[in-house]
Design a protein around this motif. Structure first.
Motif, mmCIF file in Angstrom:
data_model
loop_
_atom_site.group_PDB
_atom_site.id
_atom_site.type_symbol
_atom_site.label_atom_id
_atom_site.label_comp_id
_atom_site.label_asym_id
_atom_site.label_seq_id
_atom_site.Cartn_x
_atom_site.Cartn_y
_atom_site.Cartn_z
ATOM 1 N N GLY A 14 32.927 -7.511 -47.517
ATOM 2 C CA GLY A 14 32.782 -6.298 -46.729
ATOM 3 C C GLY A 14 31.342 -5.866 -46.539
ATOM 4 O O GLY A 14 31.067 -4.959 -45.741
ATOM 5 N N GLY A 15 30.435 -6.488 -47.256
ATOM 6 C CA GLY A 15 29.030 -6.128 -47.182
ATOM 7 C C GLY A 15 28.314 -6.759 -46.008
ATOM 8 O O GLY A 15 28.925 -7.417 -45.156
ATOM 9 N N GLY A 62 30.796 -18.549 -32.735
ATOM 10 C CA GLY A 62 31.990 -19.169 -33.250
ATOM 11 C C GLY A 62 33.107 -18.144 -33.376
ATOM 12 O O GLY A 62 32.852 -16.947 -33.605
ATOM 13 N N ASP A 63 34.339 -18.597 -33.253
ATOM 14 C CA ASP A 63 35.482 -17.687 -33.278
ATOM 15 C C ASP A 63 35.564 -16.903 -34.587
ATOM 16 O O ASP A 63 35.952 -15.730 -34.599
ATOM 17 N N SER A 64 35.200 -17.543 -35.688
ATOM 18 C CA SER A 64 35.361 -16.901 -36.991
ATOM 19 C C SER A 64 34.343 -15.790 -37.247
ATOM 20 O O SER A 64 34.532 -14.988 -38.169
ATOM 21 N N PRO A 89 34.627 -13.812 -48.123
ATOM 22 C CA PRO A 89 34.330 -14.953 -49.010
ATOM 23 C C PRO A 89 34.217 -16.272 -48.260
ATOM 24 O O PRO A 89 33.414 -17.134 -48.639
ATOM 25 N N GLU A 90 34.984 -16.431 -47.192
ATOM 26 C CA GLU A 90 34.919 -17.678 -46.427
ATOM 27 C C GLU A 90 33.627 -17.824 -45.623
ATOM 28 O O GLU A 90 33.387 -18.877 -45.031
ATOM 29 N N GLN A 126 20.918 -19.608 -48.771
ATOM 30 C CA GLN A 126 22.294 -19.529 -49.296
ATOM 31 C C GLN A 126 22.852 -18.121 -49.152
ATOM 32 O O GLN A 126 22.195 -17.135 -49.532
ATOM 33 N N VAL A 127 24.053 -18.047 -48.634
ATOM 34 C CA VAL A 127 24.803 -16.787 -48.577
ATOM 35 C C VAL A 127 26.070 -16.957 -49.398
ATOM 36 O O VAL A 127 26.837 -17.901 -49.168
ATOM 37 N N THR A 128 26.263 -16.067 -50.357
ATOM 38 C CA THR A 128 27.454 -16.112 -51.198
ATOM 39 C C THR A 128 28.143 -14.756 -51.137
ATOM 40 O O THR A 128 27.509 -13.730 -51.391
ATOM 41 N N VAL A 129 29.413 -14.766 -50.767
ATOM 42 C CA VAL A 129 30.184 -13.535 -50.646
ATOM 43 C C VAL A 129 31.263 -13.548 -51.725
ATOM 44 O O VAL A 129 32.122 -14.428 -51.745
#
Length: 131
Positions: A14-15, A62-64, A89-90, A126-129
């Motif tokens: 959500g961030g 991109g759709d996502s 997270p994805e 790097q991005v980590t959710v």
């Protein structure tokens, strides 16, 4: 040619995060530019591509990420940005910016793969959710 990404990190679901890509060594406003991402064990996928101003300057998401991520660029600073909201997270992946002097970057990456479609790449951030 150099592309240097920054701004990645760890964020809760959500961030938001804002990535930057500082470039040098090429005509920034005349190149097709893009953000891509790659999660472990997956292919590098397109996040957003912007055509050069010599072409039509069009954006393709991109759709996502449509509606959550926004690309912007500062021609004077030769910098590309990616504003990422409502992170999930994805969305966890290494994020790369890329540049190429050929048009139709989104279509070419779909046909040939990201790394064949774009000649110049940064080292990634790097991005980590977390959930």
């Amino acid at each position: 040619v150099q592309l240097v990404e920054s701004g990645g990190g760890l964020v809760q679901s959500g961030g938001s995060l804002r990535l930057s890509c500082v470039t040098s060594g090429f005509a920034f406003d005349r190149y097709t530019l893009g953000w891509f991402r790659q999660a472990p064990g997956k292919e590098r996928e397109g996040v957003v591509v912007v055509e050069s101003e010599d072409s039509d300057g069009s954006l393709r998401y991109g759709d996502s990420v449509q509606g959550r991520f926004t690309l912007s660029k500062d021609n004077a600073k030769k910098t590309l940005y990616l504003e990422m909201n409502s992170l999930k997270p994805e969305d966890t992946a290494m994020y790369y910016c890329a540049a190429d002097d050929r048009p139709m970057g989104w279509v070419r990456h779909q046909i040939y793969g990201a790394q064949a479609a774009f000649d110049y790449w940064g080292q990634g951030t790097q991005v980590t959710v977390s959930s």
